[in-house]
Enzyme design. Structure first.
Site, PDB file in Angstrom:
ATOM      1  N   ARG A   1      42.383  22.055 -27.403  1.00  0.00           N
ATOM      2  CA  ARG A   1      43.403  23.089 -27.190  1.00  0.00           C
ATOM      3  C   ARG A   1      44.067  22.923 -25.823  1.00  0.00           C
ATOM      4  O   ARG A   1      45.192  22.451 -25.726  1.00  0.00           O
ATOM      5  CB  ARG A   1      42.770  24.477 -27.333  1.00  0.00           C
ATOM      6  CG  ARG A   1      43.790  25.617 -27.542  1.00  0.00           C
ATOM      7  CD  ARG A   1      44.518  26.071 -26.301  1.00  0.00           C
ATOM      8  NE  ARG A   1      43.643  26.608 -25.259  1.00  0.00           N
ATOM      9  CZ  ARG A   1      44.079  26.947 -24.053  1.00  0.00           C
ATOM     10  NH1 ARG A   1      45.360  26.782 -23.717  1.00  0.00           N
ATOM     11  NH2 ARG A   1      43.239  27.415 -23.141  1.00  0.00           N
ATOM     12  N   ASP A   2      43.372  23.243 -24.777  1.00  0.00           N
ATOM     13  CA  ASP A   2      43.951  23.182 -23.436  1.00  0.00           C
ATOM     14  C   ASP A   2      44.286  21.746 -23.052  1.00  0.00           C
ATOM     15  O   ASP A   2      45.256  21.484 -22.345  1.00  0.00           O
ATOM     16  CB  ASP A   2      42.964  23.790 -22.432  1.00  0.00           C
ATOM     17  CG  ASP A   2      43.600  24.083 -21.086  1.00  0.00           C
ATOM     18  OD1 ASP A   2      44.837  24.098 -21.007  1.00  0.00           O
ATOM     19  OD2 ASP A   2      42.860  24.289 -20.113  1.00  0.00           O
TER      20      ASP A   2
ATOM     21  N   CYS B   1      48.528  22.740 -17.163  1.00  0.00           N
ATOM     22  CA  CYS B   1      49.207  23.949 -17.633  1.00  0.00           C
ATOM     23  C   CYS B   1      50.717  23.746 -17.620  1.00  0.00           C
ATOM     24  O   CYS B   1      51.292  23.420 -16.576  1.00  0.00           O
ATOM     25  CB  CYS B   1      48.842  25.147 -16.747  1.00  0.00           C
ATOM     26  SG  CYS B   1      49.679  26.668 -17.233  1.00  0.00           S
TER      27      CYS B   1
END
Length: 297
Positions: free
Chosen positions: A16-17, A239
């Site tokens: 996911r990340d 991010c």
């Protein structure tokens, strides 16, 4: 002399990340092979995918397929940013949810177009409903140390946001060094404080290796009593809303550190490296983590 934990749980966030910021489109079958290989390595807790708008994070457009086809091993978590995401995830069969809010107002405004207060208020009824239905809820606390827009975050601000999630009923706090600015002294201090404030809550440290301090921050957190860490096989990640934030700490490098300290994880280092091979050919950049590179020599 500090007493380090004898056992540590690694929460694998690569699928996911790790992949959310990857520019290349990765086939669903390859993501599933990555997930299944990590399960084979002994991973018992994992962030599988994210139920977000594919307009903003196109890599996560196959979230329903991932949840439906992934083998049911241990605790599988999906990121759900809002009520719509939770509803879609539940219909797909997900049981364990992660929600997120940054401590920084500016970060939240750029990320989800809400202030911290607005984001918390919107999540409160969502988390309460999930807990009423006995779902596991993981609260991801972004910019817990530093914000790329506002600078250093006061520890009391992070603790206050964590308390709000505890008041909602969250089961776990994943406290993140989103832009990789934390140092060992700050890591020890904050997590020592958090352990004192929330002794009965699952407390997880989430570090990025932007400035190559990830492992030193993990060691400092171990000294503070933390025994849960988010890691990403291959060091994948970053991010999309934090300029300059590179990958998460690599699962294989963290495993090597923990193995040298005789800390048990139940995870096989060599099998993690094999798992990375499942997605490496599709990535836009090479895998440069220490243990992965050593394994290829």
């Amino acid at each position: 002399m500090f007493s380090l934990p004898k056992n540590v749980t690694l929460i694998e966030v690569g699928p996911r990340d790790g992949l959310q910021n990857e520019k290349n489109s990765i086939p669903t079958d390859s993501k599933l092979a990555y997930i299944h290989a990590l399960q084979e390595a002994g991973i018992q807790e994992m962030e599988l995918t994210s139920f977000v708008s594919p307009k903003w994070i196109p890599q996560m457009a196959d979230a329903k397929e991932i949840v439906g086809q992934a083998k049911k091993v241990g605790r599988q978590i999906v990121l759900t940013p809002n009520e719509k995401g939770v509803s879609t995830a539940l219909h797909a069969g997900a049981q364990n949810m992660a929600v997120f809010v940054g401590v920084s107002n500016t970060f939240n405004k750029k990320n989800i177009n809400r202030t911290t207060e607005e984001a918390v208020n919107a999540l409160f009824p969502v988390v309460r409903q999930l807990k009423e239905k006995k779902h596991f809820v993981r609260a991801c606390i972004s910019t817990a140390f530093h914000c790329p827009y506002e600078g250093w975050i006061k520890p009391e601000q992070t603790i206050a946001l964590c308390q709000q999630f505890i008041d909602m009923g969250a089961d776990e706090l994943s406290v993140a060094d989103t832009d990789g600015m934390a140092n060992p002294a700050a890591s020890f201090s904050l997590f020592n404080n958090l352990k004192e404030h929330f002794p009965h809550t699952l407390l997880t440290a989430h570090f990025h290796d932007t400035r190559k301090l990830g492992l030193t921050n993990i060691y400092a957190s171990l000294q503070a009593g933390v025994d849960r860490f988010d890691t990403s096989a291959g060091g994948l990640g970053g991010c999309p809303f934090a300029p300059g934030a590179t990958g998460n700490v690599a699962t294989e490098d963290v495993l090597y550190l923990l193995n040298t300290l005789d800390i048990h994880t139940g995870v096989d280092l060599q099998k993690v490296i094999l798992a990375v091979d499942e997605v490496a050919p599709y990535l836009s950049r090479p895998i440069t983590t220490a243990m992965y590179q050593l394994s290829k020599q």
